[in-house]
Design a protein around this motif. Structure first.
Motif, short mmCIF file in Angstrom:
data_model
loop_
_atom_site.label_atom_id
_atom_site.label_comp_id
_atom_site.label_asym_id
_atom_site.label_seq_id
_atom_site.Cartn_x
_atom_site.Cartn_y
_atom_site.Cartn_z
N HIS A 299 2.47 7.67 16.83
CA HIS A 299 3.12 7.70 15.45
C HIS A 299 2.42 9.13 14.67
O HIS A 299 2.80 8.95 13.31
CB HIS A 299 2.48 6.45 14.79
CG HIS A 299 3.10 5.24 15.26
ND1 HIS A 299 4.47 4.87 15.05
CD2 HIS A 299 2.73 4.41 16.15
CE1 HIS A 299 4.67 3.58 15.51
NE2 HIS A 299 3.69 3.44 16.15
N LYS A 300 1.56 9.87 15.10
CA LYS A 300 1.18 11.00 14.73
C LYS A 300 0.58 10.66 13.26
O LYS A 300 0.68 11.24 12.35
CB LYS A 300 2.37 11.98 14.25
CG LYS A 300 3.10 12.55 15.41
CD LYS A 300 1.94 13.45 16.58
CE LYS A 300 2.74 13.85 17.64
NZ LYS A 300 3.03 13.08 18.71
N LEU A 301 -0.25 9.65 13.44
CA LEU A 301 -1.06 9.10 12.33
C LEU A 301 -2.30 9.99 12.04
O LEU A 301 -2.85 10.54 13.20
CB LEU A 301 -1.67 7.63 12.62
CG LEU A 301 -2.20 6.96 11.43
CD1 LEU A 301 -1.78 5.50 11.63
CD2 LEU A 301 -3.75 7.18 11.44
N VAL A 302 -2.45 10.23 10.87
CA VAL A 302 -3.43 11.10 10.17
C VAL A 302 -4.63 10.57 9.34
O VAL A 302 -4.12 10.15 8.52
CB VAL A 302 -3.15 12.56 9.65
CG1 VAL A 302 -4.21 13.37 9.12
CG2 VAL A 302 -2.12 13.15 10.68
N PRO A 303 -5.86 10.36 9.88
CA PRO A 303 -6.66 9.87 8.94
C PRO A 303 -7.04 10.72 7.76
O PRO A 303 -6.80 11.80 7.85
CB PRO A 303 -8.16 9.63 9.95
CG PRO A 303 -7.62 9.85 11.49
CD PRO A 303 -6.28 10.50 11.23
N VAL A 304 -7.43 9.88 6.65
CA VAL A 304 -7.64 10.33 5.39
C VAL A 304 -9.29 10.86 5.39
O VAL A 304 -10.06 9.98 5.64
CB VAL A 304 -7.29 9.26 4.42
CG1 VAL A 304 -7.75 10.06 3.08
CG2 VAL A 304 -6.02 8.90 4.26
N VAL A 305 -9.51 12.21 5.23
CA VAL A 305 -10.44 12.82 4.90
C VAL A 305 -10.74 12.85 3.54
O VAL A 305 -10.05 13.69 2.80
CB VAL A 305 -10.56 14.07 5.76
CG1 VAL A 305 -12.12 14.89 5.53
CG2 VAL A 305 -10.65 13.83 7.19
N ASP A 306 -11.93 12.48 2.99
CA ASP A 306 -12.27 12.41 1.52
C ASP A 306 -12.94 13.84 1.43
O ASP A 306 -12.61 14.61 0.40
CB ASP A 306 -13.09 11.36 1.36
CG ASP A 306 -13.82 11.55 -0.26
OD1 ASP A 306 -13.22 11.26 -1.18
OD2 ASP A 306 -15.09 12.04 -0.15
N GLY A 307 -13.92 14.46 2.18
CA GLY A 307 -14.45 15.78 1.88
C GLY A 307 -15.31 15.95 3.24
O GLY A 307 -15.63 15.27 4.05
N ILE A 308 -15.56 17.34 3.16
CA ILE A 308 -16.37 17.76 4.43
C ILE A 308 -17.32 18.56 3.96
O ILE A 308 -17.47 19.33 3.04
CB ILE A 308 -15.50 18.85 5.08
CG1 ILE A 308 -14.13 18.11 5.65
CG2 ILE A 308 -16.25 19.47 6.15
CD1 ILE A 308 -13.09 19.08 6.31
N PHE A 309 -18.65 18.06 4.47
CA PHE A 309 -19.87 18.60 4.03
C PHE A 309 -20.54 19.41 5.46
O PHE A 309 -20.42 18.99 6.42
CB PHE A 309 -20.99 17.74 3.80
CG PHE A 309 -20.80 17.09 2.60
CD1 PHE A 309 -21.70 17.11 1.52
CD2 PHE A 309 -19.77 16.07 2.34
CE1 PHE A 309 -21.30 16.27 0.15
CE2 PHE A 309 -19.20 15.18 1.23
CZ PHE A 309 -20.39 15.37 0.12
#
Length: 335
Positions: A299-309
């Motif tokens: 389904h080419k699902l893409v998890p949601v990323v809030d931010g990258i540290f």
């Protein structure tokens, strides 16, 4: 190598040099590129997790590339240099019904993913779905595995069913909602933040409501055009009674957490007269993990990323997670 370690509860994590692991027989050495935070990491730091053994390297979620094989790794294991994702569970056991007594989650007591390298048995290393970036891939394992098992292995959500996911904003809730949308369900959500509710339509949800609103369950059922066949919950606590009201006859309520504490005074009549099923779920088996990866790839699902540290700012990342400010997963960039 560098790793983020916790020496004692109620203390900040520290970045330090530690010996790099060496793959043993049947193990794969992974050069980690990104790792994601989970509330589990915060609970360990606050001393609110069973069986704490410190010091340890935190982190259950990670992606990277294969750096080396140990002796006896199966020939069909991911090749050296290939992009891979780490299964956060260990020793689930042979039953798909529930985990074995010695099941553990990566990142305590076993060294976790907040580090430059990690070793794991080949059975816990899988190819990373090609459409995902390192950060997106790191956001998937624990949240995705928990959400997948809750929605499909336990609640058995079906296309066309009306599904409610509570507490949208957290990583598991978001990915559980995404999985159900991709499966063809009609998905609704709750949140304590109107700002987060405003973002639900972008994920394919039909709508939602602030659970701090009086009588929210009745209002949401009216908005949705009827009660919910499946409810996926992480809170428990006194609010659980509203879920009984929101559930359709024959509905399934599955919960994978208890952030609001124990569930008081569940009226038996509401459960048996509506023929409800109340289900517990936690993490998932190795088969669940493989099924999750196949579903995400299809389904080419893409998890949601809030931010990258950066890895060195792991303490700041943990405090953001503890404050509940995130929408999606918080990720540490390792390289």
């Amino acid at each position: 190598m560098q790793a983020i370690q916790l020496d004692a509860v109620h203390q900040p994590v520290v970045l330090r040099d530690v010996p790099a692991p060496v793959p043993g027989p049947g193990e794969i050495l992974v050069r980690l590129r990104a790792a994601a935070l989970n509330h589990r990491d915060v609970w360990i730091q606050k001393g609110q997790y069973a069986g704490i053994a410190l010091p340890c390297t935190l982190g259950a979620d990670g992606v990277g590339e294969v750096a080396a094989w140990g002796l006896g790794v199966p020939a069909d294991a991911p090749a050296v240099g290939s992009r891979v994702i780490v299964n956060p569970g260990r020793r689930w056991g042979t039953s798909q019904t529930a985990q074995a007594k010695d099941f553990v989650v990566l990142g305590m007591p076993d060294p976790g993913t907040f580090a430059e390298y990690i070793t794991a048995a080949a059975q816990y290393i899988r190819p990373l779905p090609a459409h995902l970036t390192d950060a997106q891939g790191a956001a998937l394992p624990l949240a995705g595995l928990t959400g997948y098992r809750a929605a499909f292995a336990r609640a058995r959500a079906q296309p066309g069913e009306r599904v409610l996911v509570t507490g949208i904003g957290g990583g598991v809730a978001i990915v559980a909602a995404q999985l159900c949308v991709a499966h063809g369900c009609e998905v609704w959500g709750t949140s304590g933040s109107d700002d987060k509710l405003a973002r639900l339509s972008a994920l394919g949800l039909r709508g939602g409501i602030n659970y701090q609103t009086d009588g929210w369950a009745r209002t949401l059922v009216k908005q949705a055009g009827g009660p919910f066949d499946v409810i996926i919950d992480s809170a428990g606590g006194p609010a659980f009674g509203a879920l009984l009201d929101a559930a359709a006859p024959g509905g399934r309520i599955v919960f994978y957490g208890g952030t609001l504490g124990n569930i008081p005074d569940v009226p038996p009549g509401k459960v048996f007269w509506k023929q409800l099923s109340i289900l517990g779920s936690s993490m998932g088996s190795e088969q669940d993990f493989d099924d999750l990866l196949a579903f995400v790839t299809e389904h080419k699902l893409v998890p949601v990323v809030d931010g990258i540290f950066p890895l060195a700012e792991a303490e700041a990342a943990l405090r953001r997670l503890e404050a509940g400010q995130q929408f999606g997963k918080i990720v540490l960039q390792i390289a």
